[in-house]
Design an enzyme around this catalytic site. Structure first.
Site, PDB file in Angstrom:
ATOM      1  N   HIS A   1      -8.422 -10.416  61.512  1.00  0.00           N
ATOM      2  CA  HIS A   1      -9.383 -10.359  62.615  1.00  0.00           C
ATOM      3  C   HIS A   1     -10.457 -11.433  62.482  1.00  0.00           C
ATOM      4  O   HIS A   1     -10.770 -11.900  61.382  1.00  0.00           O
ATOM      5  CB  HIS A   1     -10.044  -8.977  62.673  1.00  0.00           C
ATOM      6  CG  HIS A   1     -10.844  -8.644  61.440  1.00  0.00           C
ATOM      7  ND1 HIS A   1     -12.117  -9.127  61.222  1.00  0.00           N
ATOM      8  CD2 HIS A   1     -10.539  -7.895  60.358  1.00  0.00           C
ATOM      9  CE1 HIS A   1     -12.567  -8.682  60.072  1.00  0.00           C
ATOM     10  NE2 HIS A   1     -11.617  -7.934  59.517  1.00  0.00           N
TER      11      HIS A   1
ATOM     12  N   GLU B   1      -8.071  -1.845  57.074  1.00  0.00           N
ATOM     13  CA  GLU B   1      -8.596  -2.510  55.888  1.00  0.00           C
ATOM     14  C   GLU B   1      -8.557  -1.549  54.704  1.00  0.00           C
ATOM     15  O   GLU B   1      -8.511  -0.320  54.879  1.00  0.00           O
ATOM     16  CB  GLU B   1     -10.043  -2.965  56.160  1.00  0.00           C
ATOM     17  CG  GLU B   1     -10.782  -3.624  55.005  1.00  0.00           C
ATOM     18  CD  GLU B   1     -10.091  -4.861  54.471  1.00  0.00           C
ATOM     19  OE1 GLU B   1      -9.027  -4.706  53.814  1.00  0.00           O
ATOM     20  OE2 GLU B   1     -10.592  -5.973  54.690  1.00  0.00           O
TER      21      GLU B   1
END
Length: 248
Positions: A9, A87
């Site tokens: 990202h 994550e």
């Protein structure tokens, strides 16, 4: 030959502030939005088309993917979202400043927490509002599967089964795949694809918002991989990732 595109990202608000983020759902910074736009334009310039996309349940990865697909004119493709691409969970470190944490505990200790293979940070108590059991997006996931903290080994344990069962299957069916995820979930995948040692993955720095292309053989073994874009810019972005968690 198959191609797979991985994208971390774009820069998030907490990346910008040098905070441990983990499963905290923070938005892209203005720079992160620009990185996602540039990634989309790079892929468009190179003529990439996708059939299906994969992402995590976190906004910064979803928004990066949406921006890329919009730039490509491919917002219509199927997108599968899963917590398994989230994550790595940073436990009680989430929300803390990386440099301040290094000053308190020492750079070596923070580097171990950030990059070691099997040493997780301090865990979150289940009563903590930051714990994923408090987040409605995870209400259908068995409580025992939701982490209070994770090391990279733990992240690999949830990412790789999803790769085998879902992502790889789509690639082998001939679909062109893009994955928008996070620094550590992508490190987990790269370690698996490239068969990296625990020592080598410690040195792996994946920059934000830069497409990483894998060319794979018929058995999905890597033939080669490369980033799209300017080499000097890519190098500086990797150095920036490597410098996080150091005293400044």
């Amino acid at each position: 030959m198959y191609k797979l595109v991985l994208v971390r990202h774009g820069e998030s608000e907490w990346n910008k502030e040098n905070l441990f983020t983990g499963w905290t759902d923070v938005k892209l910074s203005d720079k992160g939005v620009d990185e996602a736009i540039e990634a989309g334009l790079l892929l468009k310039q190179e003529g990439y088309f996708f059939d299906i996309a994969f992402s995590s349940l976190l906004s910064r990865a979803n928004d990066t993917l949406n921006i890329i697909l919009k730039e490509l004119g491919q917002s219509y493709i199927s997108v599968k979202k899963t917590w398994r691409l989230n994550e790595r969970h940073y436990g009680a470190l989430q929300g803390l400043n990386k440099s301040e944490t290094a000053a308190k505990y020492g750079e070596d200790k923070v580097l171990i927490w950030r990059r070691s293979y099997d040493v997780p940070p301090m865990s979150l108590d289940e009563s903590d509002d930051r714990h994923p059991i408090k987040d409605p997006r995870y209400k259908y996931i068995p409580k025992r599967e939701l982490p209070s903290t994770e090391c990279l080994k733990d992240t690999i344990a949830r990412v790789i089964p999803y790769w085998i069962d879902e992502i790889a299957k789509e690639i082998l069916e001939g679909k062109k795949v893009i994955v928008a995820a996070h620094g550590n979930s992508l490190r987990a995948l790269v370690k698996y694809l490239d068969n990296l040692s625990e020592e080598d993955v410690l040195k792996l720095n994946i920059p934000t918002g830069i497409p990483l292309v894998y060319e794979l053989d018929k058995d999905l073994n890597p033939i080669k991989h490369y980033y799209l874009g300017d080499e000097n810019k890519i190098k500086k972005a990797m150095e920036s990732v490597a410098s996080q968690g150091k005293l400044r």
